[in-house]
Design a protein around this motif. Structure first.
Motif, PDB file in Angstrom:
ATOM      1  N   ALA A 174       1.036  -1.122  -0.067  1.00  0.00           N
ATOM      2  CA  ALA A 174      -0.001  -0.218  -0.248  1.00  0.00           C
ATOM      3  C   ALA A 174       0.656   1.613  -0.159  1.00  0.00           C
ATOM      4  N   GLU A 175       1.965   1.306   0.905  1.00  0.00           N
ATOM      5  CA  GLU A 175       3.090   2.015   0.567  1.00  0.00           C
ATOM      6  C   GLU A 175       3.197   2.418  -0.708  1.00  0.00           C
ATOM      7  N   VAL A 176       4.426   1.461  -1.924  1.00  0.00           N
ATOM      8  CA  VAL A 176       4.100   1.667  -2.555  1.00  0.00           C
ATOM      9  C   VAL A 176       3.571   2.408  -4.051  1.00  0.00           C
ATOM     10  N   ALA A 177       2.228   1.794  -3.309  1.00  0.00           N
ATOM     11  CA  ALA A 177       0.676   2.517  -4.370  1.00  0.00           C
ATOM     12  C   ALA A 177       0.493   3.859  -4.233  1.00  0.00           C
ATOM     13  N   THR A 179       2.806   6.168  -3.075  1.00  0.00           N
ATOM     14  CA  THR A 179       4.121   7.052  -3.576  1.00  0.00           C
ATOM     15  C   THR A 179       3.423   6.747  -5.190  1.00  0.00           C
ATOM     16  N   PHE A 180       3.484   6.402  -5.766  1.00  0.00           N
ATOM     17  CA  PHE A 180       2.844   6.178  -7.259  1.00  0.00           C
ATOM     18  C   PHE A 180       1.627   7.042  -7.226  1.00  0.00           C
ATOM     19  N   ARG A 181       1.028   6.728  -6.565  1.00  0.00           N
ATOM     20  CA  ARG A 181      -0.494   7.805  -6.592  1.00  0.00           C
ATOM     21  C   ARG A 181      -0.076   9.475  -6.681  1.00  0.00           C
ATOM     22  N   GLU A 182       0.855   9.231  -5.551  1.00  0.00           N
ATOM     23  CA  GLU A 182       1.292  11.080  -4.819  1.00  0.00           C
ATOM     24  C   GLU A 182       2.237  11.736  -7.015  1.00  0.00           C
ATOM     25  N   LEU A 183       2.832  10.258  -6.994  1.00  0.00           N
ATOM     26  CA  LEU A 183       4.135  11.130  -7.996  1.00  0.00           C
ATOM     27  C   LEU A 183       2.983  11.430  -9.327  1.00  0.00           C
ATOM     28  N   THR A 184       2.020  10.341  -9.841  1.00  0.00           N
ATOM     29  CA  THR A 184       1.320  11.288 -10.969  1.00  0.00           C
ATOM     30  C   THR A 184       0.082  11.640 -10.501  1.00  0.00           C
ATOM     31  N   ASP A 185      -0.200  11.858  -9.531  1.00  0.00           N
ATOM     32  CA  ASP A 185      -1.305  13.616  -9.430  1.00  0.00           C
ATOM     33  C   ASP A 185      -0.801  14.012  -9.433  1.00  0.00           C
ATOM     34  N   HIS A 186       0.502  14.703  -9.165  1.00  0.00           N
ATOM     35  CA  HIS A 186       1.470  15.871  -9.973  1.00  0.00           C
ATOM     36  C   HIS A 186       1.529  16.046 -10.526  1.00  0.00           C
ATOM     37  N   LEU A 187       2.576  14.673 -11.347  1.00  0.00           N
ATOM     38  CA  LEU A 187       3.210  14.944 -12.845  1.00  0.00           C
ATOM     39  C   LEU A 187       1.719  15.352 -13.963  1.00  0.00           C
ATOM     40  N   PHE A 188       0.437  14.136 -13.533  1.00  0.00           N
ATOM     41  CA  PHE A 188      -0.716  13.691 -14.487  1.00  0.00           C
ATOM     42  C   PHE A 188      -1.490  14.251 -13.557  1.00  0.00           C
ATOM     43  N   ILE A 361      11.826  17.504   1.029  1.00  0.00           N
ATOM     44  CA  ILE A 361      12.838  17.481   0.019  1.00  0.00           C
ATOM     45  C   ILE A 361      13.494  16.424   0.351  1.00  0.00           C
ATOM     46  N   ILE A 362      14.154  15.855   1.056  1.00  0.00           N
ATOM     47  CA  ILE A 362      15.019  14.204   1.399  1.00  0.00           C
ATOM     48  C   ILE A 362      13.786  13.237   1.363  1.00  0.00           C
ATOM     49  N   ALA A 363      13.354  13.607   2.455  1.00  0.00           N
ATOM     50  CA  ALA A 363      11.869  12.439   2.157  1.00  0.00           C
ATOM     51  C   ALA A 363      11.140  12.485   1.161  1.00  0.00           C
ATOM     52  N   LEU A 364      11.024  13.538   0.145  1.00  0.00           N
ATOM     53  CA  LEU A 364      10.320  12.883  -1.201  1.00  0.00           C
ATOM     54  C   LEU A 364      11.149  12.152  -2.253  1.00  0.00           C
ATOM     55  N   GLY A 365      12.400  12.575  -1.255  1.00  0.00           N
ATOM     56  CA  GLY A 365      13.675  11.570  -2.528  1.00  0.00           C
ATOM     57  C   GLY A 365      13.928   9.813  -2.115  1.00  0.00           C
ATOM     58  N   GLU A 366      13.286  10.360  -1.036  1.00  0.00           N
ATOM     59  CA  GLU A 366      13.908   8.513  -0.083  1.00  0.00           C
ATOM     60  C   GLU A 366      12.376   8.141  -0.435  1.00  0.00           C
ATOM     61  N   ARG A 367      11.178   8.337  -0.627  1.00  0.00           N
ATOM     62  CA  ARG A 367       9.862   8.075  -1.437  1.00  0.00           C
ATOM     63  C   ARG A 367      10.432   7.457  -2.352  1.00  0.00           C
ATOM     64  N   LEU A 368      11.130   8.368  -3.347  1.00  0.00           N
ATOM     65  CA  LEU A 368      10.796   8.242  -4.746  1.00  0.00           C
ATOM     66  C   LEU A 368      11.924   7.609  -5.006  1.00  0.00           C
ATOM     67  N   GLY A 369      12.926   7.105  -4.371  1.00  0.00           N
ATOM     68  CA  GLY A 369      14.098   6.065  -4.355  1.00  0.00           C
ATOM     69  C   GLY A 369      15.071   7.411  -4.295  1.00  0.00           C
ATOM     70  N   ILE A 370      15.606   8.327  -4.098  1.00  0.00           N
ATOM     71  CA  ILE A 370      16.525   8.873  -5.263  1.00  0.00           C
ATOM     72  C   ILE A 370      17.048   9.476  -3.642  1.00  0.00           C
ATOM     73  N   GLU A 371      17.986   8.939  -3.933  1.00  0.00           N
ATOM     74  CA  GLU A 371      19.795  10.465  -2.783  1.00  0.00           C
ATOM     75  C   GLU A 371      19.842  11.870  -2.768  1.00  0.00           C
ATOM     76  N   VAL A 372      19.593  12.336  -1.937  1.00  0.00           N
ATOM     77  CA  VAL A 372      19.907  13.530  -2.407  1.00  0.00           C
ATOM     78  C   VAL A 372      21.013  14.415  -1.649  1.00  0.00           C
ATOM     79  N   LEU A 373      21.888  14.672  -2.263  1.00  0.00           N
ATOM     80  CA  LEU A 373      23.108  15.355  -2.031  1.00  0.00           C
ATOM     81  C   LEU A 373      23.783  15.626  -2.285  1.00  0.00           C
ATOM     82  N   PRO A 374      24.109  16.624  -0.683  1.00  0.00           N
ATOM     83  CA  PRO A 374      24.232  18.271  -0.618  1.00  0.00           C
ATOM     84  C   PRO A 374      25.534  18.372  -1.211  1.00  0.00           C
TER      85      PRO A 374
END
Length: 644
Positions: A174-177, A179-188, A361-374
């Motif tokens: 359900a968590e992945v689902a 994340t995908f819903r939030e991702l696609t709602d923002h993009l489209f 930003i860091i938390a969003l990156g973690e949910r999306l599988g993106i490592e945010v490095l400074p």
């Protein structure tokens, strides 16, 4: 008097064989009141330079891209009249319309400051329409299966063609689902990519398959729906992104794209590092913009955001121990510690990220599988930092040097002991803020004559047994690296960190940027390497040499096709390829003085680099890629003029 109505236009005439020519500025007084005793300030990226020969005006000052010119003392600019000033002997030739003046102001004799409207610089004899926005790309059926997927998967073996799903009904994690819903709602927005079965959602089950790699996934299609197999949530998310791309393409363009009924897609990335650098120092991008950019990276299956948080022009991250960094160095404007730069006007302009915003930003990156490095760029590119904390300079230093971007004395001095205490305090706060195991410290473009007039630097060199700027920087970097290692971090740097004895190869990676060969050379020396040559992966470079294209050109030009076709490991030995971490787009924002220029330069080249990072070389196909690229999201949804 009322605020004057002032308009600036400019024309560039090239010199012979493409050398620097004549740059002419024309300031029109559209006010009813004559002007006398005024100064014009403007910013580029292009600049005349201190050594330029001026006609019609007098040089006053310059800092970075900011330059100020005084009108002749006896000049009265009547209503409706133009003041013309021109320059030859420029620092460099202007190549593209974004090289010219893009921001300006006038200071009147009474000290008042007024914004000037600025028209894009024109090229003498060229009336071509200036290009902005995402280029027009045809949407065509992909080869061989007519599936709208970027980056292209490792193995596709599907058949059948059903009516495009209206959306996906996801069961399982359900968590992945979500994340995908939030991702696609923002993009489209409004597309409804995730919807329940009762709203005709296409059944998609997320199931575990432990033998798969961390980012790998498999999709199995059948009459009752699809199953996504993965060993980790990231693999499930990437499988959903593939399904979402296919469903969206088939729904929007059913004449071009299909959605299968049977078969499998087996997929895993070619490279572990698939990143994008993002310069928010030259131009500031708000938290919402960075968050949306992260979502675009995720849709491209990219997994690193290299966040360039400091440079000469600005400091962009809250540091509790040194509030002056954001009080002074996050802002620029008339009369401020940092002058207007790169199109900003006389008003206070800029911004910074609070720690709370960075955590978002860091938390969003973690949910999306993106490592945010400074990235905090040191010891060069520190003009903004030094304006905020001038006590870091050697008080005995009495010489003047300039960076390639024309900032004076912009480097932290490796011989000043207090520099290390301040940096360790700053880095400690950022290490606590950013969970990434990587911390990038810059180390690029230190002028060759930096520190030559510093008594403390000369004494340090003598104690080291001699050397010069490179050796001083290597000494500095090894100390910084030791501190970061104590905090459990791997130190990243640009390629110059190998010079003067170099940074320790252990717990380190370097980004090769100046040319293609640099990356292989670094790998041969034993450094782990992220490939990002300016000739192909610097997204501030213009597509072509045409004046009407926006962007820079010091590294040449790179069309989307040239970017796509670049092979990062071509000609490398097996040992060298073992050091190849992956690839990275670099978004330097100097020429991106309006968001439509950002759109034009970044898309679809970002997706081209993403496909190189993910797709096996033998499975790449530019004709397929460019036929799908128009379906990929951009940050602002600005289409090229006339192609909306």
């Amino acid at each position: 008097m009322d605020a004057p109505n002032l308009k600036l236009s400019s024309t560039y005439t090239p010199g012979p064989d493409g050398e620097a020519g004549r740059y002419e500025l024309r300031l029109m007084n559209a006010s009813p009141t004559p002007l006398k005793g005024f100064k014009l300030g403007y910013s580029g990226p292009g600049r005349m330079g201190r050594s330029a020969t001026l006609e019609g005006g007098m040089f006053v000052d310059q800092s970075g891209s900011w330059q100020e010119i005084a009108a002749p003392r006896d000049l009265t600019l009547a209503p409706g009249a133009e003041w013309v000033v021109s320059a030859t002997g420029l620092d460099f030739a202007l190549r593209h319309w974004t090289d010219g003046a893009v921001g300006a102001m006038v200071t009147l004799a009474d000290g008042s400051v007024h914004r000037v409207s600025v028209a894009p610089t024109t090229l003498a004899g060229d009336s071509s329409a200036l290009r902005r926005g995402v280029i027009s790309m045809p949407v065509v059926g992909s080869v061989p299966e007519s599936l709208s997927i970027i980056p292209w998967p490792n193995r596709v073996a599907v058949s059948g063609n059903r009516t495009a799903p209206m959306g996906l009904a996801i069961s399982g994690d359900a968590e992945v689902a979500e994340t995908f819903r939030e991702l696609t709602d923002h993009l489209f927005p409004g597309f409804g990519m995730v919807r329940p079965p009762e709203e005709d959602g296409y059944p998609v089950a997320l199931e575990a398959r432990e033998r798969l790699g961390e980012e790998a996934y498999e999709i199995v299609f059948g009459p009752a729906g699809a199953t996504v197999l993965a060993s980790r949530p990231q693999g499930h998310l990437y499988g959903l992104i593939t399904l979402g791309q296919m469903a969206r393409g088939a729904r929007l363009h059913p004449e071009n794209f299909a959605f299968p009924t049977d078969g499998t897609i087996v997929d895993a990335p070619a490279h572990g590092w698939r990143g994008s650098h993002f310069d928010v120092a030259r131009q500031f991008y708000g938290t919402a913009e960075v968050a949306q950019f992260l979502r675009i990276l995720a849709w491209n299956k990219m997994n690193r955001l290299h966040w360039h948080l400091s440079d000469d022009e600005a400091w962009r991250i809250e540091i509790e121990a040194y509030p002056e960094l954001t009080d002074k160095a996050a802002w620029r404007g008339h009369g401020m510690a940092i002058t207007p730069q790169l199109g900003s006007g006389p008003e206070r302009n800029g911004g910074f990220y609070t720690k709370a915003a960075a955590r978002q930003i860091i938390a969003l990156g973690e949910r999306l599988g993106i490592e945010v490095l400074p990235e905090i760029d040191v010891p060069g590119h520190c003009y903004a930092l030094l304006q905020a904390i001038p006590s870091l300079r050697d008080p005995g230093e009495n010489g003047l040097y300039h960076s390639i971007q024309d900032f004076p004395n912009n480097c932290l001095n490796p011989a000043v002991e207090t520099v290390y205490g301040v940096l360790e305090t700053i880095f400690a706060e950022l290490c606590a803020l950013f969970p990434s195991k990587y911390f990038h410290v810059g180390a690029d473009e230190v002028p060759a004559d930096a520190w030559t007039s510093s008594p403390q630097a000369r004494a340090l060199l003598q104690s080291m047994g001699g050397g010069g700027t490179h050796e001083l920087q290597a000494h500095f970097l090894r100390r910084v690296q030791a501190f970061l290692r104590s905090r459990g971090k791997i130190t990243g740097a640009w390629e110059e960190a190998c010079e003067g004895g170099g940074i320790d190869k252990a717990d380190c990676y370097l980004v090769g940027w100046r040319n293609v060969a640099a990356n292989q050379r670094l790998a041969a020396q034993g450094y782990d390497v992220v490939v990002a040559p300016g000739q192909h992966y610097y997204l501030d470079m213009a597509f072509t040499a045409d004046w009407c294209e926006p962007g820079a050109n010091w590294a040449g030009n790179s069309t989307p096709e040239q970017t796509y076709r670049f092979d990062p490991g071509a000609g490398w030995s097996a040992d060298e390829k073992a050091r190849l971490l992956g690839v990275q787009a670099c978004i330097w924002s100097e020429p991106m003085t309006d968001r439509a220029v950002f759109e034009h330069l970044v898309f679809p080249r970002l997706s081209a680099i993403a496909e190189t990072g993910w797709t096996a070389p033998g499975a790449k196909d530019f004709s397929r890629f460019i036929g799908i690229a128009a379906l990929m999201p951009s940050l602002y949804n600005i289409a090229e003029a006339g192609n909306a």
